[in-house]
Design an enzyme around this catalytic site. Structure first.
Site, short mmCIF file in Angstrom:
data_model
loop_
_atom_site.label_atom_id
_atom_site.label_comp_id
_atom_site.label_asym_id
_atom_site.label_seq_id
_atom_site.Cartn_x
_atom_site.Cartn_y
_atom_site.Cartn_z
N ASP A 25 0.80 -1.21 0.00
CA ASP A 25 0.00 0.00 0.00
C ASP A 25 0.84 1.27 0.00
O ASP A 25 1.99 1.28 0.44
CB ASP A 25 -0.88 0.04 1.26
CG ASP A 25 -2.05 -0.92 1.18
OD1 ASP A 25 -2.04 -1.82 0.33
OD2 ASP A 25 -2.97 -0.76 2.01
N HIS A 167 3.59 -2.24 3.18
CA HIS A 167 3.67 -0.91 2.56
C HIS A 167 5.01 -0.78 1.83
O HIS A 167 6.07 -0.91 2.48
CB HIS A 167 3.56 0.18 3.63
CG HIS A 167 2.23 0.16 4.34
ND1 HIS A 167 1.95 -0.70 5.37
CD2 HIS A 167 1.11 0.89 4.14
CE1 HIS A 167 0.71 -0.50 5.78
NE2 HIS A 167 0.17 0.47 5.05
NI NI Z 1 -2.62 3.24 3.26
#
Ligand code: NI
Length: 201
Positions: A25, A167
């Site tokens: 992400d 992430h």
């Molecule tokens: Ni996010």
């Protein structure tokens, strides 16, 4: 010979083998996302990138490279607000703008979105045709910033057909990926996109 996209080349049947969907992400980010793509390619692994529109606009080349390698690009809003705090018009704008940026970079509109913070309600669902994707394993990699710990979390918690949240804006998270790929591949896991997982389950 039929023409097809790279992602169409994946004949992994998640009914027959153990699959796992890594999701990255908040990117793309340079150079982290490019480094991650080289790791995925080494293991013939695919992942799903939930990108923000503002980062797609900043790094369209990285999004294009990710898609061309068979990875999936999903929508993570334009600039990462809590969508449940916005009006329906603002929600639609966040997602539509990002879809447009992804389509401009890759030639393909996404079908999936991940709401920032996992925050979703009926109003958010009603504002878009995109399918929401949450997760089964949360690495909390943004908090720990420790590659060994992130890798160990995924390796110890992952079960077949899980969606894993990471992430790709953090170098430590990207650095965890080779160990994840090496260990789970050795245990028989196949790394597929979220849409591939959903389509073959
Ligand atoms: Ni996010």
């Amino acid at each position: 010979m039929p023409t097809h996209t790279a992602s169409g080349d994946d004949d992994t049947d998640c009914k027959k083998v153990k699959c796992i969907a890594l999701t990255l992400d908040d990117g793309p980010a340079a150079p982290e996302t490019a480094t991650l793509l080289t790791y995925l390619a080494q293991y013939k692994a695919r992942a799903t990138f939930f990108t923000t529109g503002q980062n797609v606009a900043a790094h369209p080349d990285l999004v294009r490279a990710a898609a061309r390698a068979g990875n999936e690009i999903g929508n993570h809003s334009w600039n990462h607000p809590d969508l449940t705090k916005l009006t329906p018009e603002q929600i639609a704008s966040q997602l539509n703008r990002t879809n447009t940026a992804i389509k401009a970079a890759t030639g393909k509109e996404p079908t999936l979105f991940r709401p920032p913070y996992g925050a979703i309600n009926t109003q958010v669902r009603a504002a878009t045709r995109l399918s929401p994707v949450l997760w089964d394993v949360d690495t909390e990699d943004w908090k720990y910033r420790d590659a060994a710990k992130v890798a160990q979390t995924v390796i110890s918690k992952a079960e077949p057909n899980d969606v894993v949240l990471m992430h790709d804006i953090h170098p430590t998270s990207v650095a965890a990926v080779p160990q994840i790929l090496r260990t789970l591949t050795a245990r028989g896991y196949h790394f597929v996109t979220v849409s591939h997982l959903r389509a073959t389950l």
